[in-house]
Design a protein around this motif. Structure first.
Motif, PDB file in Angstrom:
ATOM      1  N   PHE A  60       0.841  -1.197   0.000  1.00 30.70           N
ATOM      2  CA  PHE A  60       0.000   0.000   0.000  1.00 30.70           C
ATOM      3  C   PHE A  60       0.872   1.242   0.000  1.00 30.70           C
ATOM      4  O   PHE A  60       2.018   1.230   0.447  1.00 30.70           O
ATOM      5  N   LEU A  61       0.334   2.310  -0.548  1.00 25.25           N
ATOM      6  CA  LEU A  61       1.030   3.590  -0.655  1.00 25.25           C
ATOM      7  C   LEU A  61       0.058   4.702  -0.324  1.00 25.25           C
ATOM      8  O   LEU A  61      -1.011   4.801  -0.947  1.00 25.25           O
ATOM      9  N   VAL A  62       0.407   5.531   0.644  1.00 24.91           N
ATOM     10  CA  VAL A  62      -0.390   6.709   0.958  1.00 24.91           C
ATOM     11  C   VAL A  62       0.070   7.843   0.046  1.00 24.91           C
ATOM     12  O   VAL A  62       1.273   8.065  -0.120  1.00 24.91           O
ATOM     13  N   ALA A  63      -0.854   8.524  -0.570  1.00 22.22           N
ATOM     14  CA  ALA A  63      -0.509   9.603  -1.494  1.00 22.22           C
ATOM     15  C   ALA A  63       0.328  10.661  -0.793  1.00 22.22           C
ATOM     16  O   ALA A  63      -0.005  11.089   0.322  1.00 22.22           O
ATOM     17  N   PRO A  64       1.425  11.085  -1.412  1.00 20.61           N
ATOM     18  CA  PRO A  64       2.238  12.146  -0.817  1.00 20.61           C
ATOM     19  C   PRO A  64       1.411  13.419  -0.638  1.00 20.61           C
ATOM     20  O   PRO A  64       0.580  13.759  -1.494  1.00 20.61           O
ATOM     21  N   THR A  65       1.623  14.103   0.473  1.00 18.93           N
ATOM     22  CA  THR A  65       0.890  15.340   0.740  1.00 18.93           C
ATOM     23  C   THR A  65       1.747  16.285   1.564  1.00 18.93           C
ATOM     24  O   THR A  65       2.592  15.835   2.349  1.00 18.93           O
ATOM     25  N   ASP A  66       1.507  17.565   1.406  1.00 23.50           N
ATOM     26  CA  ASP A  66       2.183  18.579   2.226  1.00 23.50           C
ATOM     27  C   ASP A  66       1.360  18.934   3.456  1.00 23.50           C
ATOM     28  O   ASP A  66       1.802  19.712   4.291  1.00 23.50           O
ATOM     29  N   THR A  67       0.161  18.384   3.556  1.00 23.01           N
ATOM     30  CA  THR A  67      -0.719  18.682   4.696  1.00 23.01           C
ATOM     31  C   THR A  67      -1.227  17.370   5.309  1.00 23.01           C
ATOM     32  O   THR A  67      -2.408  17.044   5.190  1.00 23.01           O
ATOM     33  N   PRO A  68      -0.343  16.601   5.961  1.00 20.97           N
ATOM     34  CA  PRO A  68      -0.765  15.306   6.516  1.00 20.97           C
ATOM     35  C   PRO A  68      -1.766  15.455   7.659  1.00 20.97           C
ATOM     36  O   PRO A  68      -1.745  16.434   8.405  1.00 20.97           O
ATOM     37  N   LEU A  69      -2.658  14.477   7.754  1.00 26.96           N
ATOM     38  CA  LEU A  69      -3.616  14.398   8.851  1.00 26.96           C
ATOM     39  C   LEU A  69      -3.084  13.451   9.906  1.00 26.96           C
ATOM     40  O   LEU A  69      -2.617  12.361   9.587  1.00 26.96           O
TER      41      LEU A  69
END
Length: 199
Positions: free
Chosen positions: A104-113
């Protein structure tokens, strides 16, 4: 007709859903995710869009493999691949009936939750265990990927040994249905809206 296969509601983060990858439509999205520096462990940093599309067309055509886009509140947020470890890991893992392999891969983001990745892997595990045939999930992350080792342990995975695979030394780990349920504090749950072909 909707192609949502599975839904789960997280108490803090709301609804997660899973649908099959649509290779032609999802190529640009997946190429952006897989070539991002944060996705280095996927070994696709130099892949072209054409190579990404070809990879997911091959997955879609293989009876023992499947790829899914995970949605968070309706927006694409993660990738899941299901595969048969009896085929893909035959040299390093003695597969048993009910074994399924997973990436699995979590989409890269600059605003992680906060807590998002944990919610994603919980969703992935419940998706896999929604299939009554599945008894154990097998993973083989890069030994250097310490963050995912901690995450895997938190949902019930137990490390078996380090193995050599193409492009990496991997920490072969497994999680049974009972181990996941114990780590989660409840039995796996979710709803299978439709049955489809299952990397």
């Amino acid at each position: 007709m909707s192609d949502i296969l599975f839904t789960r509601t997280d108490e803090r983060l709301g609804e997660f859903a899973v649908r099959p990858v649509r290779p032609a439509e999802d190529t640009a999205l997946l190429h952006g995710w897989l070539t991002h520096p944060k996705s280095a462990f996927w070994l696709m940093q130099e892949a072209t869009p054409e190579q990404v599309e070809r990879e997911f067309r091959e997955i879609a055509a293989a009876p023992s493999r499947a790829a899914f886009i995970g949605l968070h509140r309706g927006r694409p947020a993660f990738l899941v691949e299901r595969y048969d470890p009896a085929e893909d890991l035959a040299q390093v893992h003695r597969s048993e009936p009910g074994d399924v392999g997973m990436h699995f891969l979590v989409a890269p983001t600059d605003t992680p939750l906060h807590g998002f990745t944990r919610a994603v892997i919980g969703t992935v595990m419940e998706l896999l265990f929604a299939d009554p045939w599945v008894r154990r999930v097998v993973v083989e992350p890069d030994v250097r990927n310490r963050a995912v080792h901690v995450l895997n342990e938190a949902v019930g995975f137990r490390a078996l040994r380090t193995v050599s695979l193409p492009g990496k030394d991997a920490l072969l780990s497994t999680c049974t249905r009972a181990q996941f349920a114990a780590a989660a504090g409840h039995a796996p749950e979710g709803s299978a809206a439709e049955r489809g072909a299952n990397r």
